[in-house]
Design an enzyme around this catalytic site. Structure first.
Site, mmCIF file in Angstrom:
data_model
loop_
_atom_site.group_PDB
_atom_site.id
_atom_site.type_symbol
_atom_site.label_atom_id
_atom_site.label_comp_id
_atom_site.label_asym_id
_atom_site.label_seq_id
_atom_site.Cartn_x
_atom_site.Cartn_y
_atom_site.Cartn_z
ATOM 1 C CB SER A 144 -0.878 -0.046 1.257
ATOM 2 O OG SER A 144 -1.628 1.128 1.389
ATOM 3 C CE LYS A 170 -4.759 0.015 0.373
ATOM 4 N NZ LYS A 170 -5.482 -0.794 1.362
ATOM 5 C CG LEU A 171 -1.406 3.834 -6.741
ATOM 6 C CD1 LEU A 171 -1.569 4.681 -8.009
ATOM 7 C CD2 LEU A 171 0.048 3.854 -6.271
ATOM 8 C CE LYS A 172 -4.052 3.577 2.380
ATOM 9 N NZ LYS A 172 -5.313 3.102 2.968
ATOM 10 C CG ASP A 198 -7.863 2.234 0.749
ATOM 11 O OD1 ASP A 198 -9.032 2.668 0.831
ATOM 12 O OD2 ASP A 198 -7.269 1.690 1.709
ATOM 13 C CG ASN A 200 -8.253 4.922 3.884
ATOM 14 O OD1 ASN A 200 -7.176 4.946 3.297
ATOM 15 N ND2 ASN A 200 -8.617 3.906 4.653
ATOM 16 C CD GLU A 223 -8.918 -0.935 0.619
ATOM 17 O OE1 GLU A 223 -7.959 -1.092 -0.186
ATOM 18 O OE2 GLU A 223 -8.807 -1.085 1.839
ATOM 19 C CG ASP A 248 -10.718 -1.259 4.877
ATOM 20 O OD1 ASP A 248 -11.031 -1.807 5.939
ATOM 21 O OD2 ASP A 248 -9.627 -0.654 4.752
ATOM 22 C CE LYS A 272 -7.486 -2.728 6.651
ATOM 23 N NZ LYS A 272 -7.770 -1.267 6.675
ATOM 24 N N GLY A 300 -4.257 -4.626 5.855
ATOM 25 C CA GLY A 300 -3.152 -4.427 6.797
ATOM 26 C C GLY A 300 -3.383 -3.183 7.614
HETATM 27 O O1 SMG Z 1 -0.396 -2.568 6.741
HETATM 28 O O2 SMG Z 1 0.397 -2.176 4.764
HETATM 29 C C1 SMG Z 1 -0.341 -1.903 5.703
HETATM 30 C C2 SMG Z 1 -1.263 -0.710 5.560
HETATM 31 C C3 SMG Z 1 -2.276 -0.939 4.506
HETATM 32 O O3 SMG Z 1 -3.363 0.877 3.485
HETATM 33 C C4 SMG Z 1 -3.320 0.139 4.433
HETATM 34 N N1 SMG Z 1 -4.172 0.232 5.460
HETATM 35 O O4 SMG Z 1 -7.418 1.493 4.758
HETATM 36 O O5 SMG Z 1 -6.491 -0.290 4.131
HETATM 37 C C5 SMG Z 1 -6.434 0.770 4.754
HETATM 38 C C6 SMG Z 1 -5.215 1.211 5.518
HETATM 39 C C7 SMG Z 1 -5.541 1.488 6.949
HETATM 40 C C8 SMG Z 1 -4.426 1.904 7.783
HETATM 41 S S1 SMG Z 1 -3.853 3.440 7.379
HETATM 42 C C9 SMG Z 1 -2.918 4.048 8.638
HETATM 43 MG MG MG Z 2 -8.474 0.414 3.215
#
Ligand code: SMG
Ligand code: MG
Length: 382
Positions: A144, A170-172, A198, A200, A223, A248, A272, A300
């Protein structure tokens, strides 16, 4: 499969529970649509008895930005409402039953359930993977990538992970950092790269047309584009956007997963364990999706080796057909609290030892520990 079906020597008796708080720096800041993480604020539960220690790692962040939970809040609800329910013969299953009446607080429930499960599986000599029904010995690893200051920076960071051998990127994303960064990565790395995004929950349903521009880039999924509570809006969005929607934050239990799938709010689920109250509920979501042919993958939460080991056991189940956010230790920490998980041809090995299959390096863990306390409510009950 129930843990006692494997039991070789009778259940161990819990004699002590400890709660440990620690902190560890991340190798680089991780920026999402809701904030920046530079370090991991850690809470571990250690359940011990008869020479066995079961470990659990809490996935909550220090602030309630990913979800309403945060790590100090988890400690409080554990101390006041959950740890007092544990007795010397409590199992993960009986604990989960006993906290059914406590609303929410899934991450707090999950850390204690996991420590209990690890304790009983270690005592029985059974790996968490075997207990959950794992069918794979190694799992495909994705990574990520946080929001970067510029597209140039993003391409450099993605190149690094690509060179490491990660099998999926995966790109935020967030409003203002979405279409163009995705286009740049797709153009630079080609059509074969497994790519997903993703958000969020940073968008609104009125952004549907904007998000539909992502359809041009052949993404595996988008996501959690909309807020956690807006499950039905995701079903609306799915009518406008062709890219598969993966949930998620919204998926808080197997029941929510069933409803979300029934109304077409998503066609892929990020599992998760911390978000859903533990590995028992996570397995239920897996089983539901597997039965329906819905792909799942393991999310994760920047876990150290303790949490990562348990996630790898889950990610080895047959329905986990997409690479997860189960990256190598080096992606997060200069030194992990366990022996490092290392990428081999884009995969991580699933631990095979009893329970989560790995022990912390106690000298190192102690060196990053702020405090360890014996839980009085537990000892007082015995
Ligand atoms: O553990 O590699 C990891 C982080 C993966 O992007 C990740 N997690 O929304 O999926 C998600 C985020 C939540 C945690 S962000 C601090
Ligand atoms: Mg996520």
């Amino acid at each position: 499969m129930r843990w006692h079906e494997h039991d070789r020597s009778g259940p161990r008796v819990i004699t002590e529970i400890r709660l440990r708080r620690a902190h560890i720096d991340l190798v680089s800041p991780f920026r999402t649509s809701f904030g920046v993480e530079t370090a991991r604020d850690l809470l571990y539960i250690e359940v011990s008895g008869d020479g066995v220690i079961g470990w659990g790692e809490c996935v909550a962040m220090s602030e309630p930005m990913y979800s309403s939970e945060y790590v100090d809040g988890c400690e409080e609800v554990l101390r006041r409402f959950m740890l007092p329910l544990v007795q010397s013969n409590t199992t993960a299953e009986s604990f989960t039953e006993s906290v059914r009446g406590i609303r929410g607080h899934s991450m707090a429930k999950a850390v204690l359930e996991t420590a209990l499960l690890d304790f009983q599986l270690r005592g029985a000599g059974v790996s968490l993977g075997t207990f959950l029904g794992a069918t794979q010995t190694r799992v495909r690893s994705g990574v990520s990538v946080g929001i970067q200051p510029s597209i140039e920076d993003l391409l450099r960071v993605v190149q690094g992970y690509f060179d490491d051998g990660y099998l999926r990127i995966k790109l935020k994303i967030e409003p203002g950092f979405d279409i163009e960064p995705v286009r740049a990565v797709r153009t630079t790395f080609g059509d074969d790269l497994l790519l997903q995004v993703d958000a969020n929950s940073a968008y609104e349903l009125s952004d549907a047309k904007h998000l539909a521009q992502l359809d041009a880039f052949n993404l595996l999924l988008i996501e959690q584009p909309l807020p956690e509570e807006q499950v039905a809006s995701h079903a609306q969005l799915a009518k406008v956007v062709r890219t598969p929607i993966c949930l998620d934050e919204s998926i808080l239990s197997a029941e929510v997963a069933r409803e979300a799938l029934d109304i077409g709010a998503c066609s892929i689920i990020n599992i998760k364990p911390g978000r859903v109250g533990g590995y028992l509920e996570a397995k239920k979501i897996h089983d539901l999706c597997y039965e329906r042919g819905v792909p799942v993958w393991c999310g994760g939460m920047l876990e150290t080796g303790i949490g990562r080991a348990a996630n790898l056991a889950l990610a080895a189940l047959p329905g986990f057909t997409l690479p997860g956010d189960t990256s190598a230790s080096a992606r997060y920490f200069r030194r992990d609290v366990t022996a490092p998980f290392e990428l081999r041809n884009g995969h991580l090995d699933v631990p095979t030892g009893p329970g989560i299959g790995i022990d912390p390096d106690l000298d190192f863990l102690d060196s990053i520990t702020d405090r360890v306390e014996r839980v009085d409510s537990f000892s007082a009950a015995h």
